[in-house]
Write a protein that holds these residues in place. Structure first.
Motif, PDB file in Angstrom:
ATOM      1  N   LEU A   1       0.655  -1.160   0.224  1.00 37.45           N
ATOM      2  CA  LEU A   1       0.109  -0.052   0.140  1.00 37.45           C
ATOM      3  C   LEU A   1       0.691   1.186  -0.324  1.00 37.45           C
ATOM      4  CD1 LEU A   1      -2.749  -0.752   2.229  1.00 37.45           C
ATOM      5  CD2 LEU A   1      -3.176  -0.846  -0.204  1.00 37.45           C
ATOM      6  N   HIS A   2       1.612   1.282   0.736  1.00 40.00           N
ATOM      7  CA  HIS A   2       1.898   2.562   1.039  1.00 40.00           C
ATOM      8  C   HIS A   2       3.619   2.654  -0.692  1.00 40.00           C
ATOM      9  CE1 HIS A   2       6.543   4.599   1.608  1.00 40.00           C
ATOM     10  NE2 HIS A   2       5.918   5.398   2.616  1.00 40.00           N
ATOM     11  N   LEU A   3       3.414   1.444  -1.423  1.00 35.67           N
ATOM     12  CA  LEU A   3       4.428   1.532  -2.453  1.00 35.67           C
ATOM     13  C   LEU A   3       3.458   2.650  -3.281  1.00 35.67           C
ATOM     14  CD1 LEU A   3       7.090   1.013  -4.584  1.00 35.67           C
ATOM     15  CD2 LEU A   3       6.263  -1.312  -4.411  1.00 35.67           C
ATOM     16  N   ALA A   4       2.346   1.503  -3.713  1.00 33.92           N
ATOM     17  CA  ALA A   4       1.578   2.088  -4.616  1.00 33.92           C
ATOM     18  C   ALA A   4       0.915   3.179  -4.075  1.00 33.92           C
ATOM     19  CB  ALA A   4       0.381   1.640  -4.367  1.00 33.92           C
ATOM     20  N   SER A   5       0.802   4.138  -2.933  1.00 38.51           N
ATOM     21  CA  SER A   5       0.760   5.403  -2.585  1.00 38.51           C
ATOM     22  C   SER A   5       2.248   6.124  -2.960  1.00 38.51           C
ATOM     23  CB  SER A   5       0.545   5.218  -0.965  1.00 38.51           C
ATOM     24  OG  SER A   5       0.206   6.522  -0.358  1.00 38.51           O
ATOM     25  N   THR A   6       3.266   6.045  -2.463  1.00 37.16           N
ATOM     26  CA  THR A   6       3.883   6.877  -3.266  1.00 37.16           C
ATOM     27  C   THR A   6       4.336   7.208  -4.663  1.00 37.16           C
ATOM     28  OG1 THR A   6       5.082   6.100  -0.757  1.00 37.16           O
ATOM     29  CG2 THR A   6       6.882   6.789  -3.147  1.00 37.16           C
ATOM     30  N   GLY A   7       4.248   5.851  -5.678  1.00 36.83           N
ATOM     31  CA  GLY A   7       3.783   5.969  -6.823  1.00 36.83           C
ATOM     32  C   GLY A   7       2.596   6.958  -7.637  1.00 36.83           C
ATOM     33  N   ALA A   8       1.097   6.930  -6.522  1.00 34.71           N
ATOM     34  CA  ALA A   8       0.132   8.029  -7.440  1.00 34.71           C
ATOM     35  C   ALA A   8       1.130   9.169  -6.530  1.00 34.71           C
ATOM     36  CB  ALA A   8      -0.646   7.708  -6.476  1.00 34.71           C
ATOM     37  N   VAL A   9       1.750   9.977  -5.561  1.00 36.61           N
ATOM     38  CA  VAL A   9       2.198  11.095  -5.573  1.00 36.61           C
ATOM     39  C   VAL A   9       2.808  11.728  -6.282  1.00 36.61           C
ATOM     40  CG1 VAL A   9       3.254  12.367  -3.487  1.00 36.61           C
ATOM     41  CG2 VAL A   9       1.505  10.909  -2.752  1.00 36.61           C
ATOM     42  N   THR A  10       4.178  10.748  -6.563  1.00 32.88           N
ATOM     43  CA  THR A  10       4.876  10.870  -7.423  1.00 32.88           C
ATOM     44  C   THR A  10       4.409  11.538  -8.676  1.00 32.88           C
ATOM     45  OG1 THR A  10       6.620   9.290  -6.543  1.00 32.88           O
ATOM     46  CG2 THR A  10       7.181   9.948  -9.040  1.00 32.88           C
ATOM     47  N   ALA A  11       3.243  10.660  -9.927  1.00 34.64           N
ATOM     48  CA  ALA A  11       2.880  10.825 -10.044  1.00 34.64           C
ATOM     49  C   ALA A  11       1.969  12.453 -10.309  1.00 34.64           C
ATOM     50  CB  ALA A  11       1.937   9.742 -10.905  1.00 34.64           C
ATOM     51  N   ARG A  12       1.499  12.469  -9.373  1.00 38.88           N
ATOM     52  CA  ARG A  12       0.627  13.511  -9.389  1.00 38.88           C
ATOM     53  C   ARG A  12       1.857  15.073  -9.357  1.00 38.88           C
ATOM     54  NH1 ARG A  12      -3.388  15.118  -4.074  1.00 38.88           N
ATOM     55  NH2 ARG A  12      -4.222  16.938  -5.413  1.00 38.88           N
ATOM     56  N   THR A  13       2.509  14.840  -8.884  1.00 36.42           N
ATOM     57  CA  THR A  13       3.429  15.588  -8.645  1.00 36.42           C
ATOM     58  C   THR A  13       4.034  16.774  -9.998  1.00 36.42           C
ATOM     59  OG1 THR A  13       4.341  15.198  -6.229  1.00 36.42           O
ATOM     60  CG2 THR A  13       6.052  16.923  -7.670  1.00 36.42           C
ATOM     61  N   ALA A  14       4.285  14.296 -10.750  1.00 38.82           N
ATOM     62  CA  ALA A  14       5.284  14.714 -12.504  1.00 38.82           C
ATOM     63  C   ALA A  14       4.110  15.888 -13.147  1.00 38.82           C
ATOM     64  CB  ALA A  14       5.720  13.470 -12.870  1.00 38.82           C
ATOM     65  N   CYS A  15       2.493  15.324 -12.529  1.00 41.64           N
ATOM     66  CA  CYS A  15       1.638  15.708 -13.527  1.00 41.64           C
ATOM     67  C   CYS A  15       1.576  17.569 -13.421  1.00 41.64           C
ATOM     68  CB  CYS A  15       0.250  14.791 -14.060  1.00 41.64           C
ATOM     69  SG  CYS A  15      -1.013  15.903 -14.458  1.00 41.64           S
ATOM     70  N   SER A  16       1.467  17.703 -12.088  1.00 41.51           N
ATOM     71  CA  SER A  16       1.235  19.330 -11.770  1.00 41.51           C
ATOM     72  C   SER A  16       2.704  20.293 -12.628  1.00 41.51           C
ATOM     73  CB  SER A  16       1.585  19.300 -10.303  1.00 41.51           C
ATOM     74  OG  SER A  16       1.511  20.683  -9.924  1.00 41.51           O
ATOM     75  N   ASN A  17       3.768  19.630 -12.409  1.00 43.87           N
ATOM     76  CA  ASN A  17       4.816  20.205 -12.774  1.00 43.87           C
ATOM     77  C   ASN A  17       5.144  20.530 -14.386  1.00 43.87           C
ATOM     78  OD1 ASN A  17       6.121  20.002 -10.001  1.00 43.87           O
ATOM     79  ND2 ASN A  17       7.874  17.967 -10.781  1.00 43.87           N
ATOM     80  N   GLU A  18       4.790  18.956 -14.873  1.00 40.05           N
ATOM     81  CA  GLU A  18       4.509  19.365 -16.615  1.00 40.05           C
ATOM     82  C   GLU A  18       3.523  20.377 -16.815  1.00 40.05           C
ATOM     83  OE1 GLU A  18       3.604  16.124 -20.678  1.00 40.05           O
ATOM     84  OE2 GLU A  18       3.961  15.463 -18.339  1.00 40.05           O
ATOM     85  N   ARG A  19       1.736  20.679 -16.175  1.00 39.24           N
ATOM     86  CA  ARG A  19       1.458  21.541 -16.089  1.00 39.24           C
ATOM     87  C   ARG A  19       1.935  23.023 -16.568  1.00 39.24           C
ATOM     88  NH1 ARG A  19      -2.375  24.507 -13.524  1.00 39.24           N
ATOM     89  NH2 ARG A  19      -1.496  22.943 -11.788  1.00 39.24           N
ATOM     90  N   LYS A  20       2.277  22.843 -14.939  1.00 39.07           N
ATOM     91  CA  LYS A  20       3.064  24.413 -14.959  1.00 39.07           C
ATOM     92  C   LYS A  20       4.235  25.171 -16.066  1.00 39.07           C
ATOM     93  CE  LYS A  20       2.261  24.437  -9.972  1.00 39.07           C
ATOM     94  NZ  LYS A  20       2.893  24.146  -8.589  1.00 39.07           N
TER      95      LYS A  20
END
Length: 59
Positions: free
Chosen positions: A15-34
């Motif tokens: 669960l921790h691994l999945a959560s970490t992956g989701a946070v990383t993907a969300r951050t990458a998406c936000s950075n790319e959008r900006k």
């Protein structure tokens, strides 16, 4: 003796691994959008930003 890998600790680890992956993907998406908004030409930056804001509202 190796662990079986099917206990509560392994479940929490997964669960921790999945959560970490989701946070990383969300951050990458936000950075790319900006970055996209910043690098867009000046005359289309506002409409693009407005379009992206509308997309965020749909989530």
């Amino acid at each position: 003796m190796p662990k079986a890998g099917n206990g509560i600790a392994e479940s929490i680890r997964a669960l921790h691994l999945a959560s970490t992956g989701a946070v990383t993907a969300r951050t990458a998406c936000s950075n790319e959008r900006k970055a996209l908004v910043v690098t867009a030409r000046l005359n289309c930056a506002k409409p693009l930003g407005a379009q992206l804001a509308n997309i965020a509202e749909l989530r």
